[in-house]
Design an enzyme around this catalytic site. Structure first.
Site: not given
Ligand code: NOJ
Ligand code: CA
Length: 476
Positions: A183, A245
């Site tokens: 993330d 990401e």
């Protein structure tokens, strides 16, 4: 590698399948529905964060990196999921959140040195708006939060943080996890001198919060020593799949591939309404390599809404024909659009419409998602149920299954973009030609031999000398 041409199915666990009647999806629910996922022909499942979380950001504010949120089940439930997935030939990825912890993580009190502090805020803005500094009442100092105020940024320059976080990742690898979606990596490393960001002087390459976009994020993200941190992660986890990401344009995100396998292609996500931009994102991405193509995810408007319902199948056909891994979000296979929520309390941070519960069966209570009212209640179901669509030869589910079958035949083929009319995109994969048209007038097709393999909508491939309006096909 197994993932190179894989389709990876993202499960938003809270909204997939509830098994204990509390209206919240859980891990046994995912296990129960793995058959649906395997039948699509995908290679892997990515689970949205499953760790204990106070849910300020639904699992992305983690309070313990080594266990399972009781709302989702237990570690044993995860083991059972991984084992059943293995029987079905599916790999399992977890979503790991290295950038920050919940302010309720014990570390925030016990190890303040794990975090990023300042005596006074600089001008950095949080990705969701406002200052990225929160005041800690006890110390009177300010902690950095690149996202919500409940998500305190970790200091990855502290060796203890690296050790703790990489050990947590190893914990999951040892339990049989095949990889991670990492993330918010572009926010992992920030300027160590905490210099102010300068005002933005050019339009942003990717959309964002208007306040955040007033500044050019040269210091608040993507610091030069990001490579060291990523190498530490890679070293710790071995050769499992690492998907980053990295919310940066392709040209900058590719640097992360020195340690990662795949980065999401965000340019593609925001280009699906505009064939010229989409073609550009595909072209740049194919040249760069290591791109993960995204149908939808839990953060942005769903493909059907983003591309427009008229073009969604054509765009899906294109994306599913590209080389490199493709990420499909639960509900994409049913044609979910954004789902308006019943009330304002049901639209936390404006992303709930992308996270509506799955619709398994129109005839079952709550679409078969739960026996109780779901945690999120859209005003109407975002698509017809999977059971009903499976029986309908014209449904999005039937189309998706066909597209997946065709994709498996394209895997080994070389890719080249073909010249095509404005508003259309055409490419060749070996002996297959893929052609889509995002305009409302038919366009002449690039030369195709004449055997239809797949059509975006029934009838699209009736005449392969044209690409129909809002349609497309794959032909031999
Ligand atoms: C990206 C995640 O996908 C999003 O849902 C989350 O809010 C932020 N990172 C912060 O962790
Ligand atoms: Ca439940």
């Amino acid at each position: 590698m197994w993932w190179e041409q894989a389709v990876i199915y993202q499960v938003y666990v809270r909204s997939f399948q509830d098994t204990n009647g509390d209206g919240v999806g859980d891990l046994p629910g995912v296990t129960q529905r793995l058959g649906h996922i395997a039948e699509l022909g995908v290679q892997a499942v990515w689970l949205s964060p499953i760790y204990p979380s106070p849910n300020a950001d639904f699992g992305y504010d983690v309070s313990d990196f080594r266990s399972v949120d009781p709302a989702f089940g237990t570690l044993e439930d995860l083991d059972a999921l991984v084992s059943r997935a293995g029987q079905l030939g599916l790999k399992v990825l977890l979503d790991f959140v290295p950038c920050h912890t919940s302010i309720e993580h014990p570390w925030f009190r016990e190890h303040p040195d794990y975090y990023v502090w300042a005596d006074a805020p600089n001008n950095w803005r949080a990705a969701f708006g406002g200052s990225s500094w929160g005041r800690d009442e006890r110390s009177g100092r300010y902690f950095l939060h690149s996202f919500f105020p409940e998500q305190a940024d970790l200091n990855w320059r502290n060796p203890d943080v690296r050790e703790q976080m990489t050990a947590a990742m190893r914990f999951w690898v040892d339990r049989g996890i095949d990889g991670f979606r990492l993330d918010a990596l572009d926010r992992l490393m920030k300027d160590s001198a905490l210099r102010d960001d300068p005002p933005a002087t050019h339009p942003p390459e990717l959309p964002g919060d208007p306040q955040d976009l007033e500044l050019d994020h040269v210091h608040s993200r993507n610091a030069p020593d990001i490579g060291d941190a990523l190498q530490a992660i890679r070293h710790a986890v071995g050769d499992v799949l690492l998907v980053g990401e990295v919310y940066l344009p392709i040209a900058e995100a590719v640097a992360y591939l020195a340690a990662l396998d795949v980065v999401f292609n965000f340019e593609e996500i925001f280009a699906v309404r505009d064939a010229a931009k989409l073609r550009q994102a595909v072209d740049t991405g194919i040249r760069a390599g290591g791109q993960g193509w995204v149908l939808s995810n839990h953060d942005f408007s769903r493909l059907v809404t983003r591309a427009g319902p008229e073009n969604a199948r054509a765009v899906a056909l294109l994306l599913l024909s590209l080389p490199g891994p493709v990420f499909m979000f639960q509900g994409d296979e049913l044609g979910f659009g954004d789902a308006p929520m019943a009330g304002p309390e049901q639209d936390r941070n404006h992303r709930d419409p992308f996270r509506a519960p799955m619709v398994w069966d129109n005839d079952a209570d709550h679409g078969g998602f739960s026996t109780a009212p779901p945690w999120l209640t859209p005003t109407h179901p975002p698509a017809a149920g999977a059971v009903q669509q499976a029986q309908d030869p014209t449904s999005v589910l039937t189309f998706t299954r066909r597209a997946m079958a065709v994709r498996s035949r394209l895997a080994a083929n070389e890719t080249s973009l073909l010249p095509s009319e404005p508003g259309t995109i055409a490419l060749r994969r070996g002996d297959h030609v893929v052609a889509v048209n995002l305009t409302d007038v038919p366009a002449p097709a690039p030369a195709a031999a004449g055997t239809l393999v797949l059509e975006a909508r029934p009838g699209d491939g009736a005449d392969l000398s044209v690409i129909p309006a809002h349609g497309g096909w794959i032909a031999l």
